[in-house]
Design an enzyme around this catalytic site. Sequence first.
Site: not given
Ligand code: FAD
Length: 419
Positions: A36-37, A109, A217, A294
Amino acid sequence: STKSHRPDVFVIGGGIGGLSAALALTIQGLRVRLYEQAPEFGEVGAGLQLAPNCTRILHDYGLLDEAVQLGVLPEHMIMKDALGATELTRVDLKDMERRYGFPYLVIHRSDLHGVLLRGCERAGVELVTGARCVAYENIEGGARVTFADGNSDEAEVVLAADGLHSIARTLLVDDEPVNSAYVAYRGAVPFEQVRANEVHEKDVVLYVGPHCHFVQYPLRGGRMFNQVAVFQSPKALAGDDDWGTPDELDHAFEGTCQEIQKGLPLMWRDRWWRMFDREPLMKWVTGRIALLGDAAHPPLQYMAQGAVMAIEDGWVLAQHAGAQGAKRSEGGSGIDWEVALDAYEAVRPEHCRRVVLTARSWGALWHHVGVQREQRNAVMRSRDTYDYAFMDWVYGPTALKPDQEPEMFTAIPLDSVEV
Ligand code: FAD
């Protein structure tokens, strides 16, 4: 952290997607190191909705009880009109739990992130912080990652869970996030601060309005209350770089109902989330490097499936790796990664494509104005509370095998609706 055993898998990114994938693969007997960065693991302190297709997986990992203890199992999901506050339709979440076998959970979260982090620690995931990955490269029999400090490291497989601005994604496609011109404000506050507002204490309530919506909620056993205010930014539409600012928040909800007016002063005003998704991508794997969460499929959050899809991704890949059985030797894990990654890519991109596109169409439906708003309201009012047609393909276990998915929900044809 020790580096005595070479890990089989690296996960890059310790968000909800990365942590849950690392846990899933470790449960299947693989050695996983997560990079993790950030200097510390963490998440934003707002709420998250987790539908039954996610709580099913948390149960499989043995984490559902802990998550439920920390969250709330709401009773209904209710859609109201943001102007008149009249109810349009509702879902009975207890009945939904009977249908899908697992509950609809809302959770802070950072609480979910903590549940996954502790799960990883207990399972033996090697967790490394302060490591920013700057390059990915396929090598003979594996992949190599290079970090900002110049160090590099090699494993059989690298899963890139590095979020919306994924670096790994550039190996697969030259695209940019798509700007929706909508922005989200959030605010999670002690319940005392909303008690006088006569909010629904046990429901998820969604107010749909002209170019805006508002979500409420409870969180943390009802001791906290979560609100999300989402609206289209005129400054974004005008091409202004400085968009989504608090003055726009104040304007966007003018004319909406008292329930929203009472909630707005409690939104955090020092930060906001501009909403981007990306065009669906059907290829997530190149050699031994694969996208997850994502990084692969950032959605607009209207279906509340972004984190859920990320959690499903890791579960599916781990199921395919685990199905091969452990054949560990000096040479490594013994997993045929081509087979496992092919199987992953055969099911997940199609499902996530459907969710990303459906989220866009839900957004359009929620934000209608004028006659279309009235047509939308008429359609919603006539919906049977116990009609699950629009969610079976998402919430049922078929979400893990899209070839068996029933018809997906597409945009409702409003033109034929008389109002
Ligand atoms: P991220 O959470 O973006 O995590 C990426 C991680 O990688 C971070 O910790 C970052 O620091 C790290 N990283 C990035 N680049 C590097 C690198 N080069 N080297 C090392 N580490 C790195 N989803 C739901 O399922 N239910 C909901 O109710 C919901 N509500 C939402 C409401 C809002 C307003 C928003 C904006 C989003 C919502 N989402 C919801 C979507 C959800 O938040 C995201 O889809 C989810 O958090 C994505 O997770 P992830 O781990 O793929 O990416």
